[in-house]
Design a protein around this motif. Structure first.
Motif, PDB file in Angstrom:
ATOM      1  N   GLY A  30     -14.824   5.127 -12.580  1.00  0.00           N
ATOM      2  CA  GLY A  30     -16.089   5.424 -13.245  1.00  0.00           C
ATOM      3  C   GLY A  30     -16.979   4.209 -13.208  1.00  0.00           C
ATOM      4  O   GLY A  30     -16.632   3.154 -12.668  1.00  0.00           O
ATOM      5  N   GLU A 136     -10.602   6.528 -24.937  1.00  0.00           N
ATOM      6  CA  GLU A 136     -11.246   7.704 -24.325  1.00  0.00           C
ATOM      7  C   GLU A 136     -12.284   8.337 -25.248  1.00  0.00           C
ATOM      8  O   GLU A 136     -13.325   8.790 -24.788  1.00  0.00           O
ATOM      9  CB  GLU A 136     -10.190   8.747 -23.931  1.00  0.00           C
ATOM     10  CG  GLU A 136      -9.286   8.304 -22.797  1.00  0.00           C
ATOM     11  CD  GLU A 136      -9.961   8.302 -21.427  1.00  0.00           C
ATOM     12  OE1 GLU A 136     -11.097   8.785 -21.295  1.00  0.00           O
ATOM     13  OE2 GLU A 136      -9.333   7.813 -20.487  1.00  0.00           O
ATOM     14  N   GLY A 139     -15.126   6.033 -25.246  1.00  0.00           N
ATOM     15  CA  GLY A 139     -15.550   5.734 -23.884  1.00  0.00           C
ATOM     16  C   GLY A 139     -15.671   4.247 -23.623  1.00  0.00           C
ATOM     17  O   GLY A 139     -16.587   3.812 -22.918  1.00  0.00           O
ATOM     18  N   SER A 154     -18.734   0.210 -21.715  1.00  0.00           N
ATOM     19  CA  SER A 154     -18.722   1.627 -22.084  1.00  0.00           C
ATOM     20  C   SER A 154     -18.919   2.439 -20.811  1.00  0.00           C
ATOM     21  O   SER A 154     -19.687   2.065 -19.923  1.00  0.00           O
ATOM     22  CB  SER A 154     -19.797   1.953 -23.122  1.00  0.00           C
ATOM     23  OG  SER A 154     -21.077   1.677 -22.618  1.00  0.00           O
ATOM     24  N   ARG A 155     -18.179   3.547 -20.735  1.00  0.00           N
ATOM     25  CA  ARG A 155     -18.232   4.399 -19.552  1.00  0.00           C
ATOM     26  C   ARG A 155     -19.567   5.125 -19.515  1.00  0.00           C
ATOM     27  O   ARG A 155     -19.984   5.736 -20.493  1.00  0.00           O
ATOM     28  CB  ARG A 155     -17.091   5.404 -19.556  1.00  0.00           C
ATOM     29  CG  ARG A 155     -16.975   6.161 -18.218  1.00  0.00           C
ATOM     30  CD  ARG A 155     -15.958   7.287 -18.258  1.00  0.00           C
ATOM     31  NE  ARG A 155     -14.626   6.901 -18.627  1.00  0.00           N
ATOM     32  CZ  ARG A 155     -13.627   6.682 -17.755  1.00  0.00           C
ATOM     33  NH1 ARG A 155     -13.836   6.794 -16.473  1.00  0.00           N
ATOM     34  NH2 ARG A 155     -12.430   6.362 -18.186  1.00  0.00           N
ATOM     35  N   LYS A 157     -21.629   8.106 -18.751  1.00  0.00           N
ATOM     36  CA  LYS A 157     -21.298   9.523 -18.633  1.00  0.00           C
ATOM     37  C   LYS A 157     -21.984  10.083 -17.388  1.00  0.00           C
ATOM     38  O   LYS A 157     -23.158   9.851 -17.140  1.00  0.00           O
ATOM     39  CB  LYS A 157     -21.769  10.272 -19.852  1.00  0.00           C
ATOM     40  CG  LYS A 157     -21.080   9.802 -21.121  1.00  0.00           C
ATOM     41  CD  LYS A 157     -20.836  10.924 -22.048  1.00  0.00           C
ATOM     42  CE  LYS A 157     -20.227  10.527 -23.358  1.00  0.00           C
ATOM     43  NZ  LYS A 157     -19.069   9.739 -23.329  1.00  0.00           N
ATOM     44  N   GLN A 158     -21.220  10.845 -16.611  1.00  0.00           N
ATOM     45  CA  GLN A 158     -21.738  11.483 -15.417  1.00  0.00           C
ATOM     46  C   GLN A 158     -22.282  12.857 -15.774  1.00  0.00           C
ATOM     47  O   GLN A 158     -21.701  13.548 -16.615  1.00  0.00           O
ATOM     48  CB  GLN A 158     -20.642  11.622 -14.359  1.00  0.00           C
ATOM     49  CG  GLN A 158     -20.080  10.305 -13.884  1.00  0.00           C
ATOM     50  CD  GLN A 158     -21.097   9.454 -13.159  1.00  0.00           C
ATOM     51  OE1 GLN A 158     -21.935   9.958 -12.423  1.00  0.00           O
ATOM     52  NE2 GLN A 158     -21.061   8.152 -13.380  1.00  0.00           N
ATOM     53  N   ASP A 159     -23.353  13.242 -15.147  1.00  0.00           N
ATOM     54  CA  ASP A 159     -23.879  14.596 -15.341  1.00  0.00           C
ATOM     55  C   ASP A 159     -22.914  15.588 -14.731  1.00  0.00           C
ATOM     56  O   ASP A 159     -22.378  15.372 -13.653  1.00  0.00           O
ATOM     57  CB  ASP A 159     -25.254  14.752 -14.667  1.00  0.00           C
ATOM     58  CG  ASP A 159     -26.309  13.885 -15.340  1.00  0.00           C
ATOM     59  OD1 ASP A 159     -26.152  13.604 -16.551  1.00  0.00           O
ATOM     60  OD2 ASP A 159     -27.267  13.487 -14.658  1.00  0.00           O
ATOM     61  N   SER A 160     -22.679  16.675 -15.421  1.00  0.00           N
ATOM     62  CA  SER A 160     -21.799  17.719 -14.887  1.00  0.00           C
ATOM     63  C   SER A 160     -22.520  18.474 -13.794  1.00  0.00           C
ATOM     64  O   SER A 160     -23.705  18.751 -13.897  1.00  0.00           O
ATOM     65  CB  SER A 160     -21.405  18.693 -15.998  1.00  0.00           C
ATOM     66  OG  SER A 160     -20.720  18.002 -17.004  1.00  0.00           O
TER      67      SER A 160
END
Length: 161
Positions: A30, A136, A139, A154-155, A157-160
């Motif tokens: 990620g 998790e 994040g 911090s991870r 976030k990827q768009d779905s």
């Protein structure tokens, strides 16, 4: 997003040294955005350091590549991107994310301006992050670098799809 208080982070690190964090390679891929850093002893960095690193979008990008990882460490400013890339792998139960950067690239608006290969460091001097915690729910990823400093990312976030 504020980082953990240093005292709690150092206590968690002592636990991990005894029992390991058991972070698995599958959990790491990620884009991780740097949020906070601390000194070797857990002291806060100079005022504004964390803000500057967030403003430069300092990030750690990990991608799965067979049994190992591809690692990219980069900063961005006004369309410019300075990127170090190479390979990484996990060792031990703590574990250590051991890596080596093979190339440096400077680009502007997606156009590569300069690229060069980097010599490999001697095996006994390979950089690493001792992974302390991967949370998790929040994040976040927290680690201590070879130089002794602590960092928390911090991870992104990827768009779905």
């Amino acid at each position: 997003m504020p980082g953990k208080p240093a005292a709690a982070l150092l206590a968690r690190e002592r636990e991990i040294r005894r029992g390991g964090s058991h972070i698995q390679i599958e959990a790491l891929p990620g884009c991780w955005m740097l949020q906070q850093t601390w000194s070797r002893s857990g002291d806060a960095p100079a005022p504004g350091t964390a803000t500057l690193l967030r403003w430069l979008q300092a990030s750690l990008i990990l991608k799965r590549c067979d049994q190992d990882l591809t690692i990219i460490n980069q900063v961005c400013l006004a369309g410019f991107k300075l990127q170090f890339s190479g390979s990484a792998n996990l060792k031990g139960s703590r574990p250590l994310l051991v890596f080596s950067f093979a190339s440096l690239e400077l680009s502007w608006s997606g156009q590569v301006l300069h690229r060069r290969s980097l010599p490999p460091p001697p095996p006994q001097r390979l950089p690493f992050f001792a992974l302390i915690e991967l949370n998790e729910q929040q994040g976040t990823l927290t680690a201590r670098g070879r130089g002794g400093g602590l960092a928390q990312w911090s991870r992104l976030k990827q768009d779905s799809p």
